[in-house]
Enzyme design. Structure first.
Site, PDB file in Angstrom:
ATOM      1  N   HIS A  24       0.851  -1.187   0.000  1.00 38.82           N
ATOM      2  CA  HIS A  24       0.000   0.000   0.000  1.00 38.82           C
ATOM      3  C   HIS A  24       0.893   1.244   0.000  1.00 38.82           C
ATOM      4  O   HIS A  24       2.042   1.207   0.466  1.00 38.82           O
ATOM      5  CB  HIS A  24      -0.896   0.008   1.241  1.00 38.82           C
ATOM      6  CG  HIS A  24      -2.017  -1.000   1.184  1.00 38.82           C
ATOM      7  ND1 HIS A  24      -3.009  -1.075   2.147  1.00 38.82           N
ATOM      8  CD2 HIS A  24      -2.306  -1.965   0.265  1.00 38.82           C
ATOM      9  CE1 HIS A  24      -3.858  -2.041   1.835  1.00 38.82           C
ATOM     10  NE2 HIS A  24      -3.451  -2.602   0.700  1.00 38.82           N
ATOM     11  N   GLU A  26       0.978   3.911   1.780  1.00 41.53           N
ATOM     12  CA  GLU A  26       1.494   4.350   3.085  1.00 41.53           C
ATOM     13  C   GLU A  26       2.688   3.501   3.520  1.00 41.53           C
ATOM     14  O   GLU A  26       3.663   4.004   4.074  1.00 41.53           O
ATOM     15  CB  GLU A  26       0.430   4.228   4.176  1.00 41.53           C
ATOM     16  CG  GLU A  26      -0.869   4.982   3.939  1.00 41.53           C
ATOM     17  CD  GLU A  26      -1.927   4.096   3.311  1.00 41.53           C
ATOM     18  OE1 GLU A  26      -1.656   3.452   2.275  1.00 41.53           O
ATOM     19  OE2 GLU A  26      -3.043   4.061   3.861  1.00 41.53           O
ATOM     20  N   CYS A  59      -6.007   1.546   6.112  1.00 46.62           N
ATOM     21  CA  CYS A  59      -6.527   0.269   6.621  1.00 46.62           C
ATOM     22  C   CYS A  59      -5.796  -0.057   7.932  1.00 46.62           C
ATOM     23  O   CYS A  59      -4.894   0.673   8.361  1.00 46.62           O
ATOM     24  CB  CYS A  59      -6.322  -0.843   5.589  1.00 46.62           C
ATOM     25  SG  CYS A  59      -4.621  -1.449   5.444  1.00 46.62           S
ATOM     26  N   CYS A  97      -1.923  -0.315   7.597  1.00 44.85           N
ATOM     27  CA  CYS A  97      -1.226   0.966   7.436  1.00 44.85           C
ATOM     28  C   CYS A  97      -1.364   1.833   8.688  1.00 44.85           C
ATOM     29  O   CYS A  97      -0.420   2.517   9.083  1.00 44.85           O
ATOM     30  CB  CYS A  97      -1.765   1.680   6.208  1.00 44.85           C
ATOM     31  SG  CYS A  97      -1.395   0.779   4.678  1.00 44.85           S
TER      32      CYS A  97
END
Lengths: 143, 143
Positions: free
Chosen positions: B47, B49, B77, B80
């Site tokens: 992801h 992040e 999420c 992260c």
């Protein structure tokens, strides 16, 4: 779990918090293994589970590790628990409970939340005593 | 946030879910930026992040990004959000809310849980409309 414990032990020897993880495929073959490498990689996300999942996805050539199992010596934190869900891992076997930072049977209990879209089967307390001794001995020296 | 949106837009052009993240240091200087690279890296943990935090830790030479801020176009999420906490990031600015998979103001609301040991300041809804349009257009073509 014995191999995950060996990864945890090796992590302790490197000066890392002793946690180890192993990913096996649906046939039970070892796909990836890692200890915690937060200090070595200077990466706060380099928990054993994260490294093992990333390796396993690389080895399998798929984002979804359908039918795979993950063995880890300590209850996963929220980051690792969510990564396990994102990777569609079928079964999680963990050793010691982590009352402080766990997110499976402690903390936010991620897999009990309706926002969790893939819920693995979870089996805790596997060889927990050995995992706890590794952690206790590691922190006893340092704290 | 404009630069995070540019990262999200570039991600969409690569066929990735359009999410972008930027990390800035305590002086406001850009340290790391990334779009989502899950497909490209064949890594379910990649992801935006996560990649930005890993880069920022590498750039800073420290595991703890004390005083740093993270800008991300979509609500993080659980993976992260926990990584942000582990990295000791001070402030999180996010764009669109993620009712389905968010873990900050939706889902497990990680930072509201007593098991979360570092709680960043959170500012949601920053340029949310632009982030939402990117996501909507991406999924409209594909679904």
């Amino acid at each position: 779990m014995e191999y995950a414990l060996a990864q945890a032990s090796a992590a302790a020897e490197r000066g890392e918090v002793p946690v180890g993880a192993v990913v096996v495929d649906s046939a039970g073959s070892l796909v990836a293994a890692s200890g915690n490498r937060v200090e070595e990689l200077n990466d706060p996300t380099a928990h054993a589970e994260m490294l093992a999942i990333r390796k396993a996805a690389g080895m399998s050539g798929s984002l979804r590790l359908v039918g795979y199992s993950l063995y880890v010596t300590l209850e996963p934190c929220a980051m690792c628990a969510q990564a396990i869900s994102l990777a569609r891992i079928k079964r999680v076997y963990f050793g010691a409970s982590d009352e402080k930072s766990g997110a499976v049977e402690n903390g936010v209990r991620l897999y009990n939340d309706p926002s969790c879209h893939h819920i693995p089967e979870v089996y805790g307390g596997i060889n927990a005593a050995k995992a706890k001794v590794l952690l206790r001995d590691f922190f006893r020296v340092r704290r």
